[in-house]
Design a protein around this motif. Sequence first.
Motif, PDB file in Angstrom:
ATOM      1  N   MET A 167       0.842  -1.192   0.000  1.00 55.20           N
ATOM      2  CA  MET A 167       0.000   0.000   0.000  1.00 55.20           C
ATOM      3  C   MET A 167       0.881   1.248   0.000  1.00 55.20           C
ATOM      4  N   LYS A 168       0.434   2.304  -0.727  1.00 56.06           N
ATOM      5  CA  LYS A 168       1.222   3.515  -0.832  1.00 56.06           C
ATOM      6  C   LYS A 168       1.402   4.173   0.535  1.00 56.06           C
ATOM      7  N   LYS A 169       2.549   4.818   0.699  1.00 56.24           N
ATOM      8  CA  LYS A 169       2.868   5.479   1.963  1.00 56.24           C
ATOM      9  C   LYS A 169       1.813   6.516   2.332  1.00 56.24           C
ATOM     10  N   GLU A 170       1.344   7.299   1.339  1.00 58.23           N
ATOM     11  CA  GLU A 170       0.367   8.342   1.635  1.00 58.23           C
ATOM     12  C   GLU A 170      -0.973   7.746   2.072  1.00 58.23           C
ATOM     13  N   PHE A 171      -1.304   6.556   1.565  1.00 59.11           N
ATOM     14  CA  PHE A 171      -2.520   5.879   2.009  1.00 59.11           C
ATOM     15  C   PHE A 171      -2.401   5.465   3.473  1.00 59.11           C
ATOM     16  N   ILE A 172      -1.263   4.923   3.838  1.00 59.04           N
ATOM     17  CA  ILE A 172      -1.046   4.483   5.216  1.00 59.04           C
ATOM     18  C   ILE A 172      -1.161   5.656   6.182  1.00 59.04           C
ATOM     19  N   GLN A 173      -0.611   6.798   5.792  1.00 61.52           N
ATOM     20  CA  GLN A 173      -0.691   7.990   6.640  1.00 61.52           C
ATOM     21  C   GLN A 173      -2.140   8.468   6.762  1.00 61.52           C
ATOM     22  N   ALA A 174      -2.883   8.429   5.660  1.00 63.55           N
ATOM     23  CA  ALA A 174      -4.280   8.867   5.695  1.00 63.55           C
ATOM     24  C   ALA A 174      -5.127   7.927   6.544  1.00 63.55           C
ATOM     25  N   ILE A 175      -4.876   6.630   6.437  1.00 63.81           N
ATOM     26  CA  ILE A 175      -5.633   5.645   7.210  1.00 63.81           C
ATOM     27  C   ILE A 175      -5.522   5.924   8.708  1.00 63.81           C
ATOM     28  N   GLN A 176      -4.356   6.328   9.143  1.00 64.37           N
ATOM     29  CA  GLN A 176      -4.143   6.594  10.559  1.00 64.37           C
ATOM     30  C   GLN A 176      -5.043   7.709  11.083  1.00 64.37           C
ATOM     31  N   GLN A 177      -5.474   8.614  10.197  1.00 64.86           N
ATOM     32  CA  GLN A 177      -6.316   9.739  10.595  1.00 64.86           C
ATOM     33  C   GLN A 177      -7.780   9.553  10.191  1.00 64.86           C
ATOM     34  N   ALA A 178      -8.091   8.447   9.545  1.00 66.38           N
ATOM     35  CA  ALA A 178      -9.432   8.218   9.008  1.00 66.38           C
ATOM     36  C   ALA A 178     -10.288   7.409   9.981  1.00 66.38           C
ATOM     37  N   PRO A 179     -11.611   7.412   9.804  1.00 69.59           N
ATOM     38  CA  PRO A 179     -12.484   6.547  10.602  1.00 69.59           C
ATOM     39  C   PRO A 179     -12.119   5.070  10.451  1.00 69.59           C
ATOM     40  N   LYS A 180     -12.684   4.236  11.330  1.00 72.54           N
ATOM     41  CA  LYS A 180     -12.198   2.860  11.493  1.00 72.54           C
ATOM     42  C   LYS A 180     -12.523   1.922  10.332  1.00 72.54           C
ATOM     43  N   ALA A 181     -13.351   2.346   9.370  1.00 73.86           N
ATOM     44  CA  ALA A 181     -13.699   1.474   8.244  1.00 73.86           C
ATOM     45  C   ALA A 181     -12.487   0.973   7.490  1.00 73.86           C
ATOM     46  N   VAL A 182     -11.368   1.741   7.526  1.00 73.46           N
ATOM     47  CA  VAL A 182     -10.183   1.346   6.776  1.00 73.46           C
ATOM     48  C   VAL A 182      -9.033   0.901   7.678  1.00 73.46           C
ATOM     49  N   HIS A 183      -9.274   0.805   8.984  1.00 68.39           N
ATOM     50  CA  HIS A 183      -8.228   0.362   9.902  1.00 68.39           C
ATOM     51  C   HIS A 183      -8.130  -1.157   9.891  1.00 68.39           C
ATOM     52  N   PRO A 184      -6.950  -1.707  10.108  1.00 67.82           N
ATOM     53  CA  PRO A 184      -6.804  -3.169  10.161  1.00 67.82           C
ATOM     54  C   PRO A 184      -7.714  -3.814  11.199  1.00 67.82           C
ATOM     55  N   GLU A 185      -7.950  -3.117  12.314  1.00 68.28           N
ATOM     56  CA  GLU A 185      -8.802  -3.684  13.371  1.00 68.28           C
ATOM     57  C   GLU A 185     -10.280  -3.332  13.167  1.00 68.28           C
ATOM     58  N   GLY A 186     -10.592  -2.566  12.113  1.00 72.19           N
ATOM     59  CA  GLY A 186     -11.972  -2.209  11.825  1.00 72.19           C
ATOM     60  C   GLY A 186     -12.616  -3.187  10.868  1.00 72.19           C
ATOM     61  N   GLN A 187     -13.796  -2.811  10.361  1.00 72.74           N
ATOM     62  CA  GLN A 187     -14.470  -3.657   9.371  1.00 72.74           C
ATOM     63  C   GLN A 187     -15.291  -2.784   8.434  1.00 72.74           C
ATOM     64  N   LEU A 188     -14.909  -2.786   7.184  1.00 68.27           N
ATOM     65  CA  LEU A 188     -15.661  -2.062   6.165  1.00 68.27           C
ATOM     66  C   LEU A 188     -16.974  -2.789   5.911  1.00 68.27           C
ATOM     67  N   LYS A 189     -18.101  -2.054   6.054  1.00 71.70           N
ATOM     68  CA  LYS A 189     -19.411  -2.684   5.931  1.00 71.70           C
ATOM     69  C   LYS A 189     -20.267  -2.123   4.805  1.00 71.70           C
ATOM     70  N   LEU A 190     -19.882  -0.977   4.256  1.00 72.74           N
ATOM     71  CA  LEU A 190     -20.681  -0.376   3.190  1.00 72.74           C
ATOM     72  C   LEU A 190     -19.834   0.603   2.394  1.00 72.74           C
ATOM     73  N   VAL A 191     -19.989   0.579   1.067  1.00 74.59           N
ATOM     74  CA  VAL A 191     -19.393   1.590   0.190  1.00 74.59           C
ATOM     75  C   VAL A 191     -20.540   2.371  -0.450  1.00 74.59           C
ATOM     76  N   ILE A 192     -20.444   3.703  -0.382  1.00 75.95           N
ATOM     77  CA  ILE A 192     -21.469   4.571  -0.967  1.00 75.95           C
ATOM     78  C   ILE A 192     -20.824   5.367  -2.104  1.00 75.95           C
ATOM     79  N   PHE A 193     -21.407   5.274  -3.274  1.00 74.59           N
ATOM     80  CA  PHE A 193     -20.896   5.976  -4.449  1.00 74.59           C
ATOM     81  C   PHE A 193     -21.708   7.235  -4.723  1.00 74.59           C
ATOM     82  N   ASP A 194     -21.010   8.338  -4.995  1.00 76.70           N
ATOM     83  CA  ASP A 194     -21.641   9.431  -5.703  1.00 76.70           C
ATOM     84  C   ASP A 194     -21.899   8.930  -7.123  1.00 76.70           C
ATOM     85  N   CYS A 195     -22.720   9.643  -7.878  1.00 70.62           N
ATOM     86  CA  CYS A 195     -23.048   9.187  -9.233  1.00 70.62           C
ATOM     87  C   CYS A 195     -22.202   9.881 -10.290  1.00 70.62           C
TER      88      CYS A 195
END
Length: 244
Positions: A1-29
């Motif tokens: 995974m890109k370095k900038e992604f790893i840094q962003a994940i650390q500041q993002a909600p838990k949906a993208v954390h290793p200990e979290g769980q992604l449960k829904l993806v919502i798309f704009d159209c």
Amino acid sequence: MKKEFIQAIQQAPKAVHPEGQLKLVIFDCDGVLVESEHVVGEVLGEEARKYGWNITGPEAHQLFSGVQLVDIEKEIERHVTTPLPLHWRKHTHDKIVQAMYHDIHKMAGVETILQTLKDFGIPYRIGSNSSLEEMDIKFATAKLTHWFEKDRTHSGCDMERPKPFPDLYLYAAEQEGVNPEDCIVIEDSDTGLKAAYDAGMVCILLRDLDKPAPNYKGLIRVQTLDEATNFIKDVLQTQKGVKN
């Protein structure tokens, strides 16, 4: 995974954390699932010029991306000397709907990301400020209808407060029965980005990296849907209990 992604994940909600769980993806159209904003921009540019505001279609696209007609009407009236006609919004909506039958294309990589979510068992929904009628036509024109169920497509037109307020995305999460922090939103506009951020959701911003973006903590920036697909796959493969 890109370095900038790893840094962003650390500041993002838990949906993208290793200990979290992604449960829904919502798309704009528009600008995420289908290439249609150039068509809308041409209609809105033509309307603005008709009443005295000399802007081009591309300029209208840039100004009004993700913005509802009620607010577009107010902005045009700020630049012209007389109010717009009483039924301007309905007239313009009808023009946009007719334009949607032509020159609408699926975004590159859209079917790959949708199939990837299906393969991982991750549900997805749509949250757009476009009307449901517009979205139905766009998906039909772009030959994407079979990917989307009507009760999983949500319009800001049905919300008391559309984007940039978070209500539309919070409603989508509520309908799925999941918490906002377990969701990823894929957006291309600042309006939608603010809605996702204020909803407490992870946002993947689909935009050329040489174009500016608001400095939100935990923002994931990608240039293509294929990059977004690879990011989501990496997230899912690191989360416990999620297997391909």
